[in-house]
Design a protein around this motif. Structure first.
Motif, PDB file in Angstrom:
ATOM      1  N   SER A  25     102.023  -9.698  10.656  1.00  0.00           N
ATOM      2  CA  SER A  25     103.281  -9.204  10.107  1.00  0.00           C
ATOM      3  C   SER A  25     103.095  -8.121   9.046  1.00  0.00           C
ATOM      4  O   SER A  25     104.069  -7.555   8.554  1.00  0.00           O
ATOM      5  CB  SER A  25     104.087 -10.366   9.516  1.00  0.00           C
ATOM      6  N   GLU A  26     101.844  -7.814   8.711  1.00  0.00           N
ATOM      7  CA  GLU A  26     101.578  -6.801   7.687  1.00  0.00           C
ATOM      8  C   GLU A  26     101.527  -5.398   8.287  1.00  0.00           C
ATOM      9  O   GLU A  26     100.961  -5.201   9.369  1.00  0.00           O
ATOM     10  CB  GLU A  26     100.235  -7.068   6.986  1.00  0.00           C
ATOM     11  N   GLU A 361     110.719  -7.406  16.601  1.00  0.00           N
ATOM     12  CA  GLU A 361     109.590  -7.096  15.742  1.00  0.00           C
ATOM     13  C   GLU A 361     108.920  -8.387  15.290  1.00  0.00           C
ATOM     14  O   GLU A 361     109.489  -9.474  15.386  1.00  0.00           O
ATOM     15  CB  GLU A 361     110.050  -6.302  14.514  1.00  0.00           C
ATOM     16  N   PHE A 362     107.679  -8.274  14.799  1.00  0.00           N
ATOM     17  CA  PHE A 362     106.993  -9.456  14.324  1.00  0.00           C
ATOM     18  C   PHE A 362     107.761 -10.134  13.196  1.00  0.00           C
ATOM     19  O   PHE A 362     107.658 -11.331  12.989  1.00  0.00           O
ATOM     20  CB  PHE A 362     105.569  -9.116  13.861  1.00  0.00           C
ATOM     21  N   SER A 363     108.567  -9.375  12.470  1.00  0.00           N
ATOM     22  CA  SER A 363     109.358  -9.964  11.394  1.00  0.00           C
ATOM     23  C   SER A 363     110.396 -10.944  11.940  1.00  0.00           C
ATOM     24  O   SER A 363     110.925 -11.770  11.211  1.00  0.00           O
ATOM     25  CB  SER A 363     110.050  -8.865  10.581  1.00  0.00           C
ATOM     26  N   ALA A 367     106.985 -16.416   9.865  1.00  0.00           N
ATOM     27  CA  ALA A 367     106.162 -15.663   8.917  1.00  0.00           C
ATOM     28  C   ALA A 367     104.830 -16.339   8.645  1.00  0.00           C
ATOM     29  O   ALA A 367     103.852 -15.697   8.295  1.00  0.00           O
ATOM     30  CB  ALA A 367     106.928 -15.472   7.607  1.00  0.00           C
ATOM     31  N   ASN A 402      98.821  -6.784  19.959  1.00  0.00           N
ATOM     32  CA  ASN A 402      99.939  -7.404  19.231  1.00  0.00           C
ATOM     33  C   ASN A 402     100.448  -8.697  19.862  1.00  0.00           C
ATOM     34  O   ASN A 402     101.630  -9.014  19.768  1.00  0.00           O
ATOM     35  CB  ASN A 402     101.105  -6.414  19.084  1.00  0.00           C
TER      36      ASN A 402
END
Length: 479
Positions: A25-26, A361-363, A367, A402
């Motif tokens: 997530s970075e 998105e990964f967001s 988390a 990813n």
């Protein structure tokens, strides 16, 4: 945010993806600084730094500054990956199922060792040590490589070829999707124009490849069954006219979305000799289907599947995705129970991968990286256990950038029902000629050299520049 400084551009790709696997997530930025005192410097979100320099490489591998032969450079690059992985493992307390592998097809490595005569135990021990791969993934790679080798033995890889036909339209676009496809409603006025261009390309390929053995046809997308029955009839009739089936082993059409399947369309596929179809739920949880933009009911999946069975389709694949937003292991267990009740001939289990072109998105995901990895691992394990109980064995595997949790996608199938085209895509041992917007052809030469030829992704551009796409094929297929 994580910032990476690499002494050489040659290190950047692997370094980026290893770090991304630990910190999905970075946001990661990078630069190259040839005068840097270390090979890799990683500036972490908490202000800390991680450095890989001469000391670590000398301690790990005995490599010293000034040794610059091509072999030494390759060794240095490898040991940078290993040292970085070990440092990140200590920092996070995590391990990665696939270790330092980035953008590599694990079964390709296993296949090479199998061809060299390696036994299973030797390979598993080596793969664990060399690439930091877990024992379970090493064993899976070797098992699949053996099954792939058996499948490929049925093909004429030197004189044969496979055909891909791309239909870049779907009823709606799923939030996780990054393929060059669009909602059918956006292109409803140009479908026949697209088919006209596509059939021109097919006619050229059929003529140019006359005399070669066509082993498999795969029609994908998108969702080919978004076309009307009339449009499917027109397209499949074109394929009939221009391609011989004398050596055809498999004819697949993705009927992935149940809301695109009708009796009339299945009748067309059956009449033209399609041997394998995919009906892809991704999940059997209605809340998930709604969330990811699949505008159909779970019941429609069952209805479409049962209709296809009644019409005589005896090779049906179903796809699932592990790790979709909001899903728990209990949801996956319920999905697998429903799939087992249906009894498909093959099951492809994907680990969710978020690409730049996707809406998701990964967001959007959990988390807590450790928890995400744990949940995914449990889901994937459940899927494998269920597949084996159904008599489905793993026959192909691939990984993507990813992928959440750094896992993999695995295809399981009954004996005699494995998707040959899927194996060919992974192993790259036979020429695949691809037509349609966004498709990529690969010509494989006897010495292993591969030449690629891409079609433009935009549908309008493909239609308007079809002459150029055909010319690209002409160049690719020149002797």
């Amino acid at each position: 945010m994580i910032h990476v400084i690499c002494k050489s551009e040659a290190y950047t790709y692997n370094v980026y993806h290893i770090i991304k696997a630990f910190f999905p997530s970075e946001k990661i930025t990078s630069e190259t600084e040839e005068e840097a005192s270390h090979y890799v410097v990683v500036r972490l979100p908490d202000g800390g730094r991680m450095m890989i320099g001469e000391g670590q490489l000398k301690e790990a591998a005995g490599l010293r500054k000034g040794e610059d032969s091509e072999q030494i450079k390759a060794q240095r690059k490898y040991w940078i990956d290993v040292c970085l992985y070990e440092e990140l493992k200590k920092l996070t307390g995590q391990t990665l199922a696939w270790g330092i592998l980035t953008g590599v097809r694990p079964t390709k490595i296993a296949m090479e060792k199998l061809e060299e005569g390696w036994e299973r135990d030797r390979f598993v021990a080596w793969f664990q040590e060399e690439c930091r791969v877990s024992q379970k993934k090493a064993e899976l790679s070797f098992e699949i490589a053996g099954r792939e080798r058996s499948l490929l033995g049925e093909l004429d890889c030197e004189n044969g070829y496979s055909l891909y036909v791309g239909i870049p339209f779907c009823p709606s676009v799923c939030t996780y999707c990054s393929f060059s496809s669009g909602a059918l409603s956006d292109w409803s006025g140009r479908i026949w124009d697209y088919l006209s261009a596509l059939e021109s390309e097919l006619e050229f390929i059929g003529e140019r490849c006359r005399g070669r053995k066509l082993n498999t046809i795969y029609m994908g997308g998108g969702t080919p069954t978004t076309l009307t029955a009339e449009q499917l009839e027109d397209l499949l009739s074109c394929i009939d006219r221009h391609f011989s089936r004398e050596h055809l082993l498999e004819y697949t059409v993705e009927a992935g979305r149940p809301d695109s399947i009708t009796k009339e369309k299945l009748m067309v596929l059956k009449a033209h000799g399609v041997t394998r179809i995919s009906i892809n739920p991704q999940s059997m949880q209605q809340k998930t289907l709604d969330r990811i933009g699949r505008r159909h009911r779970v019941e429609e999946i069952v209805e479409a599947y049962e209709l296809a069975r009644r019409m005589g389709f005896d090779n049906i694949n179903m796809d699932l995705i592990a790790g979709l937003p909001g899903e728990s292991p209990a949801d996956m267990a319920d999905t697998l129970t429903k799939i087992r009740r249906l009894g498909p001939d093959s099951l492809t289990v994907h680990s969710l991968a978020i690409k730049r072109a996707a809406k998701m998105e990964f967001s959007d995901l959990e988390a807590d990286v450790k928890e995400t990895s744990r949940v995914l691992s449990e889901m994937i394990g459940m899927a494998e256990e269920t597949a084996r109980k159904m008599g489905l064995l793993p026959y192909y595997l691939y990984r993507q950038k990813n992928i959440a949790g750094n896992f993999e996608n695995v295809g399981y199938a009954r004996e005699g029902r494995a998707g040959i085209y899927n194996v060919l895509i992974m192993e790259e041992v036979q020429t695949i000629i691809a037509c349609g917007a966004g498709s990529i052809s690969k010509r494989v030469y006897p010495d292993g050299l591969i030449k690629r030829c891409e079609n433009v992704k935009d549908v309008s551009q493909y239609i308007e520049r079809i002459g150029e796409m055909i010319e690209r094929k002409r160049v690719l297929l020149e002797d």
